[in-house]
Design an enzyme around this catalytic site. Structure first.
Site, PDB file in Angstrom:
ATOM      1  N   TYR A 116       0.848  -1.185   0.000  1.00 52.24           N
ATOM      2  CA  TYR A 116       0.000   0.000   0.000  1.00 52.24           C
ATOM      3  C   TYR A 116       0.882   1.233   0.000  1.00 52.24           C
ATOM      4  O   TYR A 116       1.849   1.317   0.762  1.00 52.24           O
ATOM      5  CB  TYR A 116      -0.889   0.020   1.253  1.00 52.24           C
ATOM      6  N   GLU A 204      -3.221   7.585  -4.232  1.00 52.85           N
ATOM      7  CA  GLU A 204      -3.277   6.330  -3.482  1.00 52.85           C
ATOM      8  C   GLU A 204      -3.097   5.156  -4.439  1.00 52.85           C
ATOM      9  O   GLU A 204      -3.848   5.031  -5.414  1.00 52.85           O
ATOM     10  CB  GLU A 204      -4.614   6.190  -2.736  1.00 52.85           C
TER      11      GLU A 204
END
Ligand code: GDP
Ligand code: MN
Length: 398
Positions: A116, A204
């Protein structure tokens, strides 16, 4: 401002981040012919909506999953046909979901590890912060709750930019051996440059895949842009997709109203952002749920008040309207004229509570009284909030 995954992917690729090869399709036929053009052994078919959580989402008609892995162009077509024109519901879309008008067909990546990575603006420290975790493919909120030590937050000095030692520190935290830092460091610098150059409020990448060959690839990206800087990026503004926006927000934006749709049932018209937020808090405190934030502002014209009031009236979830105005630059009589004008063609369908103080309050009250509109007056703020909550729940005010 939000954009679709396929658009984010193109921007990342242009910035130097490796992304899967893929093409967007707007019809099932187009999806199939794209698949036939590539000699991949299988295909990812991904619903394009302005929301995450697609993989675990479901469609309005019960069809499961907004992200599918299939083997043949015919299957690409079948899945695309099920998605396009359908509505995808994920935990980020709200129960109403978002309409799917396009699917991304891309080449599957062989994943060794899922990571992530995000770059966001951290308002408390006043600088960009890079958030990294080895637990990719999961919601970062879940990781933060269950396993906070699995997340590294690295602040970046806005005028120095991302430093090489910071990129190395992040890469090592993400589990790359010290002999293989080149690929993740390059990606971090490229993503950071995109964040700054395009005035993003968020980049993101989830998951950021480490491939079997040790390369890094952004499998899914979500980009958000600072609305206040959009005027500097016409090419980004052109990527907007109104079908993904709340129709109330679109109507408000068209008239330059400072409006944010919420999910309650009390429509609020207030002047001044501070008073508007205090009003929402107060409604909440006495058991009510606001349907929106709306600051009509100091310099509002009669026409803007009219438009704002119509917007509240036209919102089907609104069961009562609370008008809370402290007349300063926006005078009470002008506000009253705007409200009366809005009600002229469309008589009020819900109770309206009016609390008005300040400049020209007597003239304003007179206009409202003479209009014959059935309004519920309130003097104090608490009284106004309580009356609004009672009216929205169908009870008579005290
Ligand atoms: P999201 O659910 O909206 O976040 O959509 P994603 O694009 O992140 O897809 C959901 C999940 O599908 C990812 O977390 C991956 O586990 C998986 N996935 C997506 N693309 C690929 C791919 O190319 N190959 C493989 N093996 N899995 C993928
Ligand atoms: Mn994702």
């Amino acid at each position: 401002m939000n954009i679709h995954e396929y658009q984010a992917s193109e921007l990342l690729a242009a910035a130097g981040v490796t992304v899967p090869r893929g093409v967007v399709a707007h019809t099932a036929e187009e999806a199939e012919s794209i698949a036939r053009n590539f000699s991949w052994s299988s295909f990812m078919v991904k619903a394009q909506v302005h929301a995450g959580g697609r993989g675990k989402g479901h469609f309005q008609d019960g069809f499961k999953g907004g992200v599918h892995l299939v083997k043949t162009p015919q299957q690409v077509r079948d899945i695309a046909a099920k998605m396009i024109g359908n509505t995808l519901i994920t935990h980020q879309t709200g129960p109403e979901g978002k309409p799917v008008h396009a699917v991304l067909i891309c080449e599957p990546t062989e994943i060794a590890r899922e990571l992530y990575l995000a770059i966001v603006l951290d308002r408390s420290s006043g600088c960009p912060v890079i958030v990294a975790s080895r637990q990719g493919g999961m919601e970062i909120e879940t990781v933060a709750e269950k396993n906070p030590e699995a997340i590294l937050r690295e602040k970046v000095h806005p005028s120095l930019g991302l430093q090489p030692y910071q990129a190395r520190k992040l890469s090592i935290f993400l589990g790359f051996p010290s002999t293989a830092l080149r690929a993740p460091c390059r990606l971090l610098h490229a993503a950071y440059r995109l964040f700054i150059d395009k005035d993003c409020s968020q980049v993101e990448i989830n998951p950021l895949a480490v491939t079997k060959g040790g390369d890094v690839c952004a499998l899914d990206a979500k980009l958000n842009f600072d609305d206040n800087a959009i005027f500097r990026h016409k090419e980004i503004e052109a990527l907007s997709d109104p079908s993904q926006e709340d129709p109330r927000d679109l109507a408000a934006a068209e008239h330059h109203l400072n409006y944010i749709g919420l999910d309650g049932n009390i429509g609020c018209m207030v002047n001044g952002a501070g008073l508007a937020m205090a009003t929402l808090d107060l409604l909440q405190a006495v058991g009510g749920r606001p349907a929106n934030f709306l600051d009509v502002g100091g310099g509002a014209s009669k026409q803007m008040v009219t438009v704002a009031f119509r917007l509240l009236q036209g919102d089907p979830s609104v069961k009562a309207i609370l008008v809370n105005i402290f007349g300063g630059i926006l005078k009470c009589d002008l506000l009253a004229q705007g409200m009366v004008a809005a009600c002229h063609n469309a008589p009020p369908r819900v109770p309206i509570i009016v609390r008005m103080q300040g400049t020209n309050v007597d003239a304003g009250r007179k206009i409202l009284k003479e209009s014959g509109l059935a309004l519920i007056p309130a003097e104090g703020l608490m009284e106004a909030a309580e009356k609004a909550v009672a009216a929205a729940s169908g009870k008579k005010g005290k």
